[in-house]
Design a protein around this motif. Structure first.
Motif, PDB file in Angstrom:
ATOM      1  N   GLU A   1       3.070 -33.737 -32.922  1.00 49.23           N
ATOM      2  CA  GLU A   1       2.653 -33.637 -34.162  1.00 49.23           C
ATOM      3  C   GLU A   1       3.518 -33.043 -35.286  1.00 49.23           C
ATOM      4  OE1 GLU A   1       1.261 -36.117 -35.372  1.00 49.23           O
ATOM      5  OE2 GLU A   1       1.520 -37.047 -32.804  1.00 49.23           O
TER       6      GLU A   1
ATOM      7  N   PRO B   1       6.529 -30.270 -36.932  1.00 48.48           N
ATOM      8  CA  PRO B   1       7.344 -30.807 -37.543  1.00 48.48           C
ATOM      9  C   PRO B   1       8.980 -30.448 -36.837  1.00 48.48           C
ATOM     10  CG  PRO B   1       6.239 -30.041 -39.149  1.00 48.48           C
ATOM     11  CD  PRO B   1       5.279 -29.537 -38.282  1.00 48.48           C
TER      12      PRO B   1
ATOM     13  N   TYR C   1       9.064 -31.367 -33.380  1.00 51.47           N
ATOM     14  CA  TYR C   1       9.302 -32.405 -33.261  1.00 51.47           C
ATOM     15  C   TYR C   1      10.388 -33.444 -33.384  1.00 51.47           C
ATOM     16  CZ  TYR C   1       8.675 -35.223 -29.077  1.00 51.47           C
ATOM     17  OH  TYR C   1       8.713 -36.155 -27.547  1.00 51.47           O
ATOM     18  N   LYS C   2      10.288 -33.360 -34.626  1.00 50.75           N
ATOM     19  CA  LYS C   2      10.895 -34.566 -35.481  1.00 50.75           C
ATOM     20  C   LYS C   2      12.446 -34.799 -35.642  1.00 50.75           C
ATOM     21  CE  LYS C   2       7.786 -35.463 -39.469  1.00 50.75           C
ATOM     22  NZ  LYS C   2       7.030 -34.908 -40.980  1.00 50.75           N
TER      23      LYS C   2
ATOM     24  N   ASP D   1      13.547 -35.820 -40.402  1.00 50.44           N
ATOM     25  CA  ASP D   1      12.976 -34.781 -40.783  1.00 50.44           C
ATOM     26  C   ASP D   1      13.408 -34.696 -42.113  1.00 50.44           C
ATOM     27  OD1 ASP D   1      11.739 -32.269 -41.345  1.00 50.44           O
ATOM     28  OD2 ASP D   1      11.801 -31.732 -39.061  1.00 50.44           O
TER      29      ASP D   1
END
Length: 250
Positions: free
Chosen positions: A8, A10, A12-13, A18
């Protein structure tokens, strides 16, 4: 942070998905490259090999005063003439040459794009994000209506395929483009590019080019980088005289 929270966050996007990351300061260079690549891809897709760039004021209107109306009509006529004779009309699959390209907005830009449409040719608009005055005019070919954030990249695309330049009366933006492209020719950093200034009375009243040469800040030979014209046919003939290449008719 718990391991279960990682997807969850950012960080990790995927970088390409992103938006906050892509629009951040560190990605300015990547955005600059993307603005180049997107326009390049679509220009090639539409088989645009060379362009003929028309500049001029966004504030000159077809329904303006008599001088504005004449100037708008002249830009429209020139756009049609250049498109009919310059190689923008071609059979499917062939490369298009001397396609009318403008800054994409209203006024003179609209008139030149409109003239190209009158001829049945594709026509390009290189729009720029501005707080006012700039929205794509309705005569640009849909698949060739671009929008830029960076002035520098917009200028690069205006210049890199241009084989000639016709400058109608305009203000700061028009003069910015005029002097940038004249400088490229003057310094040899760009390819040979015929330049015509439309409306001799306007340009000689606004800019004293001879005074620049008299002061020694440009060479007298630099005055040969452009010619003046006072009607669309004269502008087209000047471009040919200055070396505009037109592909032979099939």
């Amino acid at each position: 942070m718990a391991a279960d929270d990682q997807p969850e966050h950012p960080v990790y996007k995927l970088a390409a998905l992103d938006q906050e990351f892509i629009l951040g300061d560190s990605m300015r260079g990547a955005r600059f490259m993307m603005e180049y690549a997107k326009a390049e891809e679509f220009l090639r897709r539409e088989r645009v090999r060379t362009t003929l760039v028309a500049f001029g004021s966004a504030r000159i209107r077809e329904d303006g005063n008599p001088w504005q109306a004449r100037t708008y009509a002249a830009a429209r006529t020139f756009g049609r003439i250049a498109s009919e004779r310059g190689g923008a009309l071609c059979e499917d699959g062939q490369w298009r040459d001397n396609v009318i390209a403008t800054g994409g907005g209203p006024g003179i830009m609209e008139a030149a794009n409109r003239g190209a449409r009158d001829a049945g040719a594709v026509t390009i608009g290189f729009n720029i994000q501005l707080p006012h005055e700039q929205a794509p005019n309705p005569y640009i070919t849909s698949q060739l209506s671009f929008q830029f954030h960076y002035f520098a990249m917009r200028k690069m695309h205006l210049a890199m395929r241009a084989r000639a330049l016709v400058i109608f009366p305009g203000g700061f933006g028009t003069m910015d483009e005029l002097f940038e492209l004249l400088t490229l020719s003057q310094t040899g950093k760009g390819h040979h590019m015929p330049v015509v200034l439309y409306d001799r009375d306007f340009w000689t009243r606004i800019i004293n080019f001879e005074a620049l040469a008299d002061a020694g800040v440009i060479s007298p030979d630099d005055l040969k980088l452009f010619e003046f014209a006072d009607d669309p046919e004269e502008a087209w003939e000047s471009l040919l005289r200055l070396g505009l290449e037109v592909p032979p008719k099939p």
